[in-house]
Scaffold this motif. Structure first.
Motif, PDB file in Angstrom:
ATOM      1  N   THR A   6      47.200  30.242  31.895  1.00 11.28           N
ATOM      2  CA  THR A   6      46.318  29.093  31.646  1.00 11.28           C
ATOM      3  C   THR A   6      46.123  28.188  32.859  1.00 11.28           C
ATOM      4  N   ARG A   7      46.675  28.591  34.020  1.00 10.40           N
ATOM      5  CA  ARG A   7      46.603  27.674  35.160  1.00 10.40           C
ATOM      6  C   ARG A   7      46.749  28.381  36.492  1.00 10.40           C
ATOM      7  N   CYS A  43      48.718  31.606  46.600  1.00  9.29           N
ATOM      8  CA  CYS A  43      48.981  33.037  46.376  1.00  9.29           C
ATOM      9  C   CYS A  43      47.720  33.795  45.968  1.00  9.29           C
ATOM     10  N   ALA A  44      46.728  33.105  45.437  1.00 14.03           N
ATOM     11  CA  ALA A  44      45.435  33.671  45.002  1.00 14.03           C
ATOM     12  C   ALA A  44      45.542  34.543  43.753  1.00 14.03           C
ATOM     13  N   MET A  45      46.680  34.537  43.080  1.00 11.89           N
ATOM     14  CA  MET A  45      46.824  35.348  41.876  1.00 11.89           C
ATOM     15  C   MET A  45      45.953  34.842  40.728  1.00 11.89           C
ATOM     16  N   CYS A  46      45.514  33.602  40.789  1.00 12.18           N
ATOM     17  CA  CYS A  46      44.684  33.046  39.720  1.00 12.18           C
ATOM     18  C   CYS A  46      43.217  33.458  39.836  1.00 12.18           C
ATOM     19  N   LEU A  47      42.798  33.903  40.989  1.00 14.15           N
ATOM     20  CA  LEU A  47      41.366  34.127  41.215  1.00 14.15           C
ATOM     21  C   LEU A  47      40.701  35.076  40.218  1.00 14.15           C
ATOM     22  N   PRO A  48      41.312  36.199  39.838  1.00  9.44           N
ATOM     23  CA  PRO A  48      40.641  37.034  38.826  1.00  9.44           C
ATOM     24  C   PRO A  48      40.466  36.305  37.489  1.00  9.44           C
ATOM     25  N   TYR A  49      41.432  35.451  37.150  1.00 12.75           N
ATOM     26  CA  TYR A  49      41.336  34.693  35.900  1.00 12.75           C
ATOM     27  C   TYR A  49      40.302  33.575  36.020  1.00 12.75           C
ATOM     28  N   VAL A  50      40.224  32.953  37.176  1.00 10.67           N
ATOM     29  CA  VAL A  50      39.202  31.925  37.398  1.00 10.67           C
ATOM     30  C   VAL A  50      37.819  32.565  37.312  1.00 10.67           C
ATOM     31  N   GLN A  51      37.683  33.756  37.856  1.00  8.49           N
ATOM     32  CA  GLN A  51      36.409  34.473  37.765  1.00  8.49           C
ATOM     33  C   GLN A  51      36.046  34.731  36.299  1.00  8.49           C
ATOM     34  N   LEU A  52      37.029  35.162  35.509  1.00 10.83           N
ATOM     35  CA  LEU A  52      36.785  35.366  34.073  1.00 10.83           C
ATOM     36  C   LEU A  52      36.407  34.058  33.388  1.00 10.83           C
ATOM     37  N   THR A  56      33.094  33.761  31.264  1.00 10.04           N
ATOM     38  CA  THR A  56      33.196  33.747  29.805  1.00 10.04           C
ATOM     39  C   THR A  56      33.362  32.360  29.185  1.00 10.04           C
ATOM     40  N   GLY A  57      33.826  31.400  29.985  1.00 10.54           N
ATOM     41  CA  GLY A  57      34.115  30.074  29.447  1.00 10.54           C
ATOM     42  C   GLY A  57      35.501  29.973  28.833  1.00 10.54           C
ATOM     43  N   GLU A  58      36.223  31.086  28.752  1.00  7.94           N
ATOM     44  CA  GLU A  58      37.588  31.071  28.226  1.00  7.94           C
ATOM     45  C   GLU A  58      38.526  30.413  29.237  1.00  7.94           C
ATOM     46  N   THR A  59      39.647  29.876  28.737  1.00 11.06           N
ATOM     47  CA  THR A  59      40.589  29.204  29.634  1.00 11.06           C
ATOM     48  C   THR A  59      42.033  29.650  29.429  1.00 11.06           C
ATOM     49  N   ALA A  60      42.256  30.650  28.622  1.00 12.42           N
ATOM     50  CA  ALA A  60      43.594  31.216  28.411  1.00 12.42           C
ATOM     51  C   ALA A  60      43.444  32.732  28.330  1.00 12.42           C
ATOM     52  N   PHE A  61      44.283  33.438  29.093  1.00 14.03           N
ATOM     53  CA  PHE A  61      44.131  34.882  29.215  1.00 14.03           C
ATOM     54  C   PHE A  61      45.465  35.602  29.066  1.00 14.03           C
ATOM     55  N   LYS A  62      45.421  36.763  28.453  1.00 16.64           N
ATOM     56  CA  LYS A  62      46.591  37.626  28.417  1.00 16.64           C
ATOM     57  C   LYS A  62      46.810  38.164  29.834  1.00 16.64           C
TER      58      LYS A  62
END
Length: 69
Positions: A6-7, A43-52, A56-62
């Motif tokens: 989520t962050r 670390c840039a590990m969030c970037l794929p989730y930020v792209q999603l 999609t507008g979602e803010t929490a990802f598995k």
């Protein structure tokens, strides 16, 4: 049990906060967020989730959600 992602861990900003900022400032890309040093420049590990989040507008990802889309 695995928790949702989520962050951005490096900057301690939630995807909810980033989504609101993107809406307020008309930001459309991860690159714009990185240029403003809001996420993804540690670390840039969030970037794929930020792209999603942007797509999609979602803010929490598995964990690994970006791999199955």
């Amino acid at each position: 049990m695995k928790r949702n992602i989520t962050r951005c861990v490096c900057h301690q900003r939630t995807f909810e906060e980033l989504k609101a900022y993107c809406h307020e400032c008309d930001i459309k890309t991860t690159e714009e967020l990185v240029e403003r040093r809001l996420c993804g420049c540690g670390c840039a590990m969030c970037l794929p989730y930020v792209q999603l989040m942007l797509q999609t507008g979602e803010t929490a990802f598995k964990p690994g959600a970006f791999l199955v889309r």
